[in-house]
Design a protein around this motif. Structure first.
Motif, PDB file in Angstrom:
ATOM      1  N   SER A 395       0.818  -1.232  -0.073  1.00  0.00           N
ATOM      2  CA  SER A 395      -0.020  -0.053   0.004  1.00  0.00           C
ATOM      3  C   SER A 395       0.755   1.446   0.051  1.00  0.00           C
ATOM      4  O   SER A 395       0.741   2.243  -0.909  1.00  0.00           O
ATOM      5  CB  SER A 395      -0.830  -0.047   1.379  1.00  0.00           C
ATOM      6  OG  SER A 395      -1.599   1.164   1.400  1.00  0.00           O
ATOM      7  N   MET A 396       2.221   1.326   0.696  1.00  0.00           N
ATOM      8  CA  MET A 396       2.701   2.666   1.110  1.00  0.00           C
ATOM      9  C   MET A 396       3.324   3.174  -0.179  1.00  0.00           C
ATOM     10  O   MET A 396       3.259   4.538  -0.400  1.00  0.00           O
ATOM     11  CB  MET A 396       3.731   2.275   1.983  1.00  0.00           C
ATOM     12  CG  MET A 396       3.128   2.243   3.596  1.00  0.00           C
ATOM     13  SD  MET A 396       2.105   3.798   3.871  1.00  0.00           S
ATOM     14  CE  MET A 396       1.696   3.371   5.452  1.00  0.00           C
ATOM     15  N   PRO A 397       3.698   2.205  -1.190  1.00  0.00           N
ATOM     16  CA  PRO A 397       4.590   2.791  -2.260  1.00  0.00           C
ATOM     17  C   PRO A 397       3.343   3.568  -3.338  1.00  0.00           C
ATOM     18  O   PRO A 397       3.905   4.241  -4.099  1.00  0.00           O
ATOM     19  CB  PRO A 397       4.874   1.454  -2.989  1.00  0.00           C
ATOM     20  CG  PRO A 397       4.962   0.535  -1.933  1.00  0.00           C
ATOM     21  CD  PRO A 397       4.107   0.791  -0.870  1.00  0.00           C
ATOM     22  N   PHE A 398       2.306   3.354  -3.199  1.00  0.00           N
ATOM     23  CA  PHE A 398       1.116   3.810  -4.091  1.00  0.00           C
ATOM     24  C   PHE A 398       0.243   4.820  -3.522  1.00  0.00           C
ATOM     25  O   PHE A 398      -0.163   5.849  -3.976  1.00  0.00           O
ATOM     26  CB  PHE A 398       0.310   2.851  -4.494  1.00  0.00           C
ATOM     27  CG  PHE A 398       1.144   1.805  -5.281  1.00  0.00           C
ATOM     28  CD1 PHE A 398       1.560   1.930  -6.692  1.00  0.00           C
ATOM     29  CD2 PHE A 398       1.139   0.520  -4.611  1.00  0.00           C
ATOM     30  CE1 PHE A 398       2.536   0.892  -7.373  1.00  0.00           C
ATOM     31  CE2 PHE A 398       2.057  -0.564  -5.403  1.00  0.00           C
ATOM     32  CZ  PHE A 398       2.647  -0.306  -6.500  1.00  0.00           C
ATOM     33  N   TRP A 399       0.301   4.953  -2.081  1.00  0.00           N
ATOM     34  CA  TRP A 399      -0.670   5.868  -1.387  1.00  0.00           C
ATOM     35  C   TRP A 399      -0.075   6.333  -0.156  1.00  0.00           C
ATOM     36  O   TRP A 399       0.686   5.456   0.476  1.00  0.00           O
ATOM     37  CB  TRP A 399      -1.911   5.097  -0.870  1.00  0.00           C
ATOM     38  CG  TRP A 399      -2.933   6.152  -0.232  1.00  0.00           C
ATOM     39  CD1 TRP A 399      -4.028   6.955  -0.634  1.00  0.00           C
ATOM     40  CD2 TRP A 399      -2.836   6.144   1.476  1.00  0.00           C
ATOM     41  NE1 TRP A 399      -4.445   7.509   0.381  1.00  0.00           N
ATOM     42  CE2 TRP A 399      -3.948   7.263   1.731  1.00  0.00           C
ATOM     43  CE3 TRP A 399      -2.000   5.807   2.376  1.00  0.00           C
ATOM     44  CZ2 TRP A 399      -4.142   7.840   2.863  1.00  0.00           C
ATOM     45  CZ3 TRP A 399      -2.323   6.514   3.946  1.00  0.00           C
ATOM     46  CH2 TRP A 399      -3.207   7.210   3.757  1.00  0.00           C
ATOM     47  N   PRO A 400      -0.071   7.627  -0.002  1.00  0.00           N
ATOM     48  CA  PRO A 400      -0.844   8.713  -0.849  1.00  0.00           C
ATOM     49  C   PRO A 400       0.269   9.151  -1.873  1.00  0.00           C
ATOM     50  O   PRO A 400       1.453   8.698  -1.830  1.00  0.00           O
ATOM     51  CB  PRO A 400      -0.743   9.959   0.316  1.00  0.00           C
ATOM     52  CG  PRO A 400       0.295   9.626   1.300  1.00  0.00           C
ATOM     53  CD  PRO A 400       0.488   7.982   1.431  1.00  0.00           C
ATOM     54  N   SER A 401      -0.350   9.689  -2.769  1.00  0.00           N
ATOM     55  CA  SER A 401       0.705  10.166  -3.885  1.00  0.00           C
ATOM     56  C   SER A 401       0.230  11.469  -4.446  1.00  0.00           C
ATOM     57  O   SER A 401      -0.982  11.635  -4.367  1.00  0.00           O
ATOM     58  CB  SER A 401       0.304   9.066  -4.933  1.00  0.00           C
ATOM     59  OG  SER A 401       1.005   9.459  -6.383  1.00  0.00           O
ATOM     60  N   PRO A 402       1.359  12.289  -4.783  1.00  0.00           N
ATOM     61  CA  PRO A 402       2.631  12.250  -4.603  1.00  0.00           C
ATOM     62  C   PRO A 402       3.055  12.125  -3.006  1.00  0.00           C
ATOM     63  O   PRO A 402       2.404  12.935  -2.329  1.00  0.00           O
ATOM     64  CB  PRO A 402       3.110  13.212  -5.199  1.00  0.00           C
ATOM     65  CG  PRO A 402       2.041  14.376  -5.033  1.00  0.00           C
ATOM     66  CD  PRO A 402       0.753  13.735  -5.014  1.00  0.00           C
ATOM     67  N   LYS A 403       3.837  11.731  -2.739  1.00  0.00           N
ATOM     68  CA  LYS A 403       4.399  11.560  -1.395  1.00  0.00           C
ATOM     69  C   LYS A 403       5.403  13.018  -1.081  1.00  0.00           C
ATOM     70  O   LYS A 403       6.170  13.841  -1.864  1.00  0.00           O
ATOM     71  CB  LYS A 403       5.806  10.662  -1.267  1.00  0.00           C
ATOM     72  CG  LYS A 403       5.299   9.270  -1.368  1.00  0.00           C
ATOM     73  CD  LYS A 403       4.393   8.813  -0.090  1.00  0.00           C
ATOM     74  CE  LYS A 403       4.178   7.175  -0.173  1.00  0.00           C
ATOM     75  NZ  LYS A 403       3.536   6.702  -1.197  1.00  0.00           N
ATOM     76  N   THR A 404       4.915  13.761   0.172  1.00  0.00           N
ATOM     77  CA  THR A 404       5.433  14.900   0.503  1.00  0.00           C
ATOM     78  C   THR A 404       6.312  14.622   1.898  1.00  0.00           C
ATOM     79  O   THR A 404       6.200  13.283   2.420  1.00  0.00           O
ATOM     80  CB  THR A 404       4.345  16.198   0.972  1.00  0.00           C
ATOM     81  OG1 THR A 404       3.742  15.536   2.112  1.00  0.00           O
ATOM     82  CG2 THR A 404       3.512  16.130  -0.379  1.00  0.00           C
ATOM     83  N   LEU A 405       6.938  15.431   2.337  1.00  0.00           N
ATOM     84  CA  LEU A 405       7.722  15.339   3.698  1.00  0.00           C
ATOM     85  C   LEU A 405       6.771  15.110   4.794  1.00  0.00           C
ATOM     86  O   LEU A 405       6.907  14.211   5.727  1.00  0.00           O
ATOM     87  CB  LEU A 405       8.494  16.559   3.963  1.00  0.00           C
ATOM     88  CG  LEU A 405       9.127  16.558   5.213  1.00  0.00           C
ATOM     89  CD1 LEU A 405      10.121  15.406   5.573  1.00  0.00           C
ATOM     90  CD2 LEU A 405      10.086  17.811   5.607  1.00  0.00           C
ATOM     91  N   ALA A 406       5.464  15.659   4.646  1.00  0.00           N
ATOM     92  CA  ALA A 406       4.552  15.271   5.439  1.00  0.00           C
ATOM     93  C   ALA A 406       4.074  13.901   5.485  1.00  0.00           C
ATOM     94  O   ALA A 406       3.877  13.148   6.687  1.00  0.00           O
ATOM     95  CB  ALA A 406       3.321  16.305   5.173  1.00  0.00           C
ATOM     96  N   SER A 407       3.848  13.465   4.462  1.00  0.00           N
ATOM     97  CA  SER A 407       3.494  12.113   4.234  1.00  0.00           C
ATOM     98  C   SER A 407       4.424  11.039   4.628  1.00  0.00           C
ATOM     99  O   SER A 407       4.323   9.886   5.135  1.00  0.00           O
ATOM    100  CB  SER A 407       2.794  11.789   2.794  1.00  0.00           C
ATOM    101  OG  SER A 407       3.683  12.071   1.954  1.00  0.00           O
ATOM    102  N   LEU A 408       5.793  11.583   4.548  1.00  0.00           N
ATOM    103  CA  LEU A 408       6.781  10.702   4.676  1.00  0.00           C
ATOM    104  C   LEU A 408       6.891  10.489   5.980  1.00  0.00           C
ATOM    105  O   LEU A 408       7.170   9.398   6.629  1.00  0.00           O
ATOM    106  CB  LEU A 408       8.385  11.205   4.252  1.00  0.00           C
ATOM    107  CG  LEU A 408       9.348  10.334   4.213  1.00  0.00           C
ATOM    108  CD1 LEU A 408       9.366   9.317   3.379  1.00  0.00           C
ATOM    109  CD2 LEU A 408      10.594  11.133   3.701  1.00  0.00           C
ATOM    110  N   LEU A 409       6.715  11.520   7.024  1.00  0.00           N
ATOM    111  CA  LEU A 409       6.971  11.539   8.572  1.00  0.00           C
ATOM    112  C   LEU A 409       5.723  10.663   8.922  1.00  0.00           C
ATOM    113  O   LEU A 409       5.812   9.740   9.702  1.00  0.00           O
ATOM    114  CB  LEU A 409       6.975  12.731   8.931  1.00  0.00           C
ATOM    115  CG  LEU A 409       7.961  13.646   9.014  1.00  0.00           C
ATOM    116  CD1 LEU A 409       7.663  15.080   9.388  1.00  0.00           C
ATOM    117  CD2 LEU A 409       9.219  13.013   9.618  1.00  0.00           C
ATOM    118  N   SER A 410       4.484  11.240   8.285  1.00  0.00           N
ATOM    119  CA  SER A 410       3.206  10.211   9.139  1.00  0.00           C
ATOM    120  C   SER A 410       3.080   8.594   8.612  1.00  0.00           C
ATOM    121  O   SER A 410       2.936   7.769   9.458  1.00  0.00           O
ATOM    122  CB  SER A 410       1.886  10.820   8.540  1.00  0.00           C
ATOM    123  OG  SER A 410       2.081  10.878   7.028  1.00  0.00           O
TER     124      SER A 410
END
Length: 457
Positions: A395-410
């Motif tokens: 799941s993580m490679p495709f969601w969320p898209s595009p990846k930001t620093l915020a989504s990288l942390l969470s």
């Protein structure tokens, strides 16, 4: 500690849980916005304390029911935090909620808390698992194998002892003859209970005094490594606030909250918790330089193999720019670990065994488990592990898209939270693996523009 502060006595963990809760509420609770997401986050973090107090080290008379309640409580709160971490990526609005103290006051409190916690490490007794790691480092430096080595490989992976090797050389040289003096380390409190006793009986025996005795040099080594890693975590969180959030106050707030939490005070000296965390935090610090970020994540994987499940997420983040440099950095760290294993292995079968352990090439353990899974049927680890792999790998490679620093942390917090549910040893207790990510997520501003295309050099 009384040598530094006159008649100072370390507070009881329960007392500190009450005091730290009051401090956290006073510093970070938004009294003018009672129903804000910040207050919900603080409530979830404070809810960890009851479960931790039921499982804290030094509880000699803890009953099985109390320990089981502690694990159930932690699993429940971790599940809520997992939902919160996954939900963060869907949040669009992100109001800036400053702490109730300015940056100077937060920094002073963080430095003061660090000094107290480090002094507690110096004056306290290290965890048995950390002493095993320091002892394994000594065996590795002499290219020796031991039964302790085989037993601890099942729990911590082969890389952890290698991190203890360098300070072991220093402390042995400084201490001289005193470094060989024996020290006594009490066994883990869980081994005093029924099922854990059975597990201890079935576990591989160790030879005394060579395999069971710990020396003063090994104790100092374990403390030095832990202090350095705790300092690296705190400094890294502050630097992330300064460099990536462009807000010094928020970096100090995240670091201060980390130091105030009861978990940090109780498990301050546990090296197996903080060593991989230090590398993971610095992977975020270096995220604009993919080769350094990959190197840090590779070292985290080398110390304890669970961070390898962050790899699909981070590859997805760098997919637009920097993915090959990130993979090169990761491969360099991995190659260094493999070369070190070759240099410290007695023979080829020993090297192969270590490689299998480091890469997790084996079925999940179903016997001699500790932590939460000593009380539950290990068969249920299979669906938990399958769900985790579906989240982290599929799941993580495709969601969320595009990846930001915020989504990288969470999402990094979510992955390391997911590990807690199937980790066979001290499952649910290794909060340091996700807390820095979670706290940075809590204090982050809007980071929607921090995608790889815009920020990677």
């Amino acid at each position: 500690m009384s040598e530094f502060l006159y008649r100072y006595e370390k507070p009881d963990p329960t007392t500190w849980a009450y005091l730290s809760a009051l401090l956290i509420i006073a510093l970070f609770f938004k009294f003018n916005r009672l129903f804000s997401i910040r207050n919900l986050d603080l409530l979830l973090l404070l809810m960890l304390a009851p479960g931790l107090l039921c499982l804290r080290p030094g509880l000699d008379s803890v009953s099985t029911s109390t320990e089981l309640f502690g694990y159930w409580w932690l699993f429940g709160v971790n599940a809520l935090l997992l939902v919160r971490a996954l939900w963060d990526s869907a949040m669009v609005r992100r109001p800036m909620l400053e702490p109730n103290m300015n940056a100077a006051g937060l920094l002073f409190l963080a430095v003061s808390m660090s000094a107290f916690l480090m002094a507690n490490i110096i004056n306290g007794a290290p965890d048995e698992s950390d002493m095993f790691s320091a002892q394994r480092a000594e065996h590795l430096s002499h290219r020796e194998a031991s039964r302790v080595e085989g037993a601890s490989l099942d729990t911590h992976g082969p890389g952890c002892a290698l991190v203890f090797w360098l300070p072991s050389i220093t402390t042995s040289g400084v201490l001289g003859d005193e470094g060989s003096q024996p020290v006594v380390v009490e066994p883990k409190p869980a081994e005093a209970n029924g099922t854990a006793k059975e597990n201890a009986t079935n576990a591989p025996a160790t030879d005394a005094p060579e395999d069971a005795g710990f020396t003063n040099a090994q104790e100092v080594t374990a403390k030095v490594v832990t202090i350095l890693c705790q300092a690296a975590i705190v400094l890294g969180m502050i630097l992330i606030g300064v460099r990536h959030f462009e807000n010094f106050t928020m970096g100090c707030a995240a670091a201060t909250l980390y130091l105030l939490l009861p978990y940090t005070a109780i498990w301050t000296g546990n090296g197996t918790h903080v060593i991989p965390t230090a590398f993971m935090v610095w992977a975020v610090v270096c995220y604009r330089l993919p080769i350094l970020s990959g190197l840090m994540l590779g070292l985290a994987f080398g110390t304890l193999y669970y961070p390898v499940f962050l790899l699909p997420l981070w590859i997805s983040f760098y997919r637009q720019r920097g993915v090959w440099r990130f993979l090169i950095g990761f491969a360099v760290a991995l190659l260094a670990m493999i070369i070190t294993q070759i240099a410290t292995s007695v023979d080829f079968p020993m090297f192969v065994e270590r490689m299998q352990q480091m890469f997790g090439v084996r079925l999940p353990k179903m016997e001699n488990l500790s932590g939460a899974w000593q009380y539950w049927n290990p068969v249920f680890r299979w669906p938990v592990l399958a769900t985790f792999l579906g989240m982290s790998v599929l799941s993580m490679p495709f969601w969320p898209s595009p990846k930001t620093l915020a989504s990288l942390l969470s999402c990094s917090a979510a992955v390391m939270l997911g590990v807690q549910f199937w980790h066979a040893h001290s499952g649910g207790l290794a909060l340091a693996w996700y807390l820095p990510f979670l706290l940075l997520m809590l204090f982050r501003p809007n980071l929607e523009d921090r995608v790889a295309v815009n920020v990677v050099h």
